[in-house]
Design an enzyme around this catalytic site. Structure first.
Site, PDB file in Angstrom:
ATOM      1  CG  ASP A  28      -1.717   1.261   1.397  1.00  0.00           C
ATOM      2  OD1 ASP A  28      -2.375   1.648   0.409  1.00  0.00           O
ATOM      3  OD2 ASP A  28      -1.706   1.897   2.464  1.00  0.00           O
ATOM      4  CB  SER A  29       0.196   4.787  -0.573  1.00  0.00           C
ATOM      5  OG  SER A  29      -0.975   4.816   0.218  1.00  0.00           O
ATOM      6  CB  CYS A  91      -3.062   0.908  -2.369  1.00  0.00           C
ATOM      7  SG  CYS A  91      -3.313   2.637  -2.765  1.00  0.00           S
ATOM      8  CD  GLU A 169      -2.248   8.569   7.298  1.00  0.00           C
ATOM      9  OE1 GLU A 169      -1.341   9.368   7.559  1.00  0.00           O
ATOM     10  OE2 GLU A 169      -2.240   7.802   6.316  1.00  0.00           O
ATOM     11  CB  CYS A 201     -10.277   4.864   0.747  1.00  0.00           C
ATOM     12  SG  CYS A 201      -8.731   5.564   1.390  1.00  0.00           S
ATOM     13  CG  HIS A 203      -6.579   5.811   5.410  1.00  0.00           C
ATOM     14  ND1 HIS A 203      -5.854   5.215   4.404  1.00  0.00           N
ATOM     15  CD2 HIS A 203      -5.686   6.489   6.180  1.00  0.00           C
ATOM     16  CE1 HIS A 203      -4.569   5.533   4.553  1.00  0.00           C
ATOM     17  NE2 HIS A 203      -4.450   6.301   5.622  1.00  0.00           N
TER      18      HIS A 203
END
Ligand code: DGL
Length: 282
Positions: A28-29, A91, A169, A201, A203
């Protein structure tokens, strides 16, 4: 010729057994893909995972498809060098723009989070599907195409929600600001009377409570991380590549210093990250 045949017969089962014990490569990023890792660990506790977070180049969600594809190829190359049996593109943005190129380049199964998420969304509901994701994911139209390829009659409504990533985050998922922002982003989808919402996504599963508070109890939330873990388990089973003894270990790599990844990653993985190594890729 006889010797060749004997070595083929003798070597192939050994190689096959060796492959079963190889790790699943996940990238993932940054920290987001740890939500996919969490689901993989839950569904496949015997498997070994090697995770790469491209923290030096995060975010992917605001970058062009060409740049994200280049980053994804380099991340996948690193994992292949570690000797993995399967690649999971954890991702959504990379899955949305780079999957065909990854599949063309690497000679091992590559699973993205987008197709499992789309299949799970179609599996129930009346076909009024909302999709939320990064700008890159939404602008690519990939979820829409994946959904329509399974159910051409599906009505799809999409919204980019870029502020969800920093909120998750920052650990602000339960903050009233998260609910307010979710209200703004999701208003057009609610006006379109969606019955299902794809959390497109990495997140967004962390913001589920804020999203649920806005959409109400009737709208079904689809977590593409959980849907992906189920498809990975099915694929390993079908290919007879499931680990046949308990390996159960995880190794974590990042492309920038690991401090922040270790600190906020625990909330995404649902467990402390013991050791994280920094590597250079690309
Ligand atoms: N992991 C990304 C995704 O799922 C979100 C973070 C980023 O923009 O890099 O699309």
């Amino acid at each position: 010729m006889g010797r060749l045949l004997v070595s083929f017969v003798v070597c192939v089962p050994e190689r096959f057994d060796f492959m079963k014990q190889q790790a699943i490569g996940v990238f993932d990023s940054g920290v987001g893909g740890l939500t996919v890792c969490r689901e993989l660990i839950r569904s496949l506790p015997k498997e070994q995972l090697i995770y790469l977070g491209d923290t030096a180049r995060v975010p992917y969600g605001t970058k062009s498809p060409a740049t994200v594809t280049q980053y994804a190829l380099e991340a996948a190359e690193f994992l292949c060098q570690q000797g993995v049996k399967l690649l999971v593109v954890a991702c959504n943005t990379a899955s949305a723009v780079a999957l065909p190129k990854l599949r063309e380049t690497f000679k091992l199964p590559v699973i993205g989070v987008l197709e499992p998420g789309a299949r799970a969304a179609i599996a129930s509901g009346d076909g009024r599907i909302g999709v939320v994701g990064t700008e890159g994911t939404i602008n690519s139209g990939s979820y829409e195409r994946a959904l329509r390829s399974i159910a051409p009659e599906a009505a799809v409504f999409s919204a980019a929600c870029p502020l969800f990533v920093p909120l998750a985050e920052e650990g602000w998922a339960a903050h009233r600001v998260a609910r307010q922002i979710a209200g703004e982003y999701l208003a057009p989808l609610l006006a379109a009377r969606i019955d299902t919402l794809v959390l497109g996504c990495t997140h967004y599963p962390l913001l589920q409570d804020a999203i649920r508070a806005v959409v109400g109890a009737e709208v079904r939330l689809v977590d593409s991380a959980a849907a992906t873990a189920i498809e990975v388990a099915d694929l390993l089973e079908e290919a007879d590549l499931s680990a046949d003894r308990l390996l159960g270990a995880q190794r974590f790599f990042v492309t920038d210093v690991p401090t922040r990844f270790k600190r906020i990653g625990a909330g995404f993985l649902g467990a402390e990250l013991q050791s994280v190594e920094q590597v250079h890729i690309g």
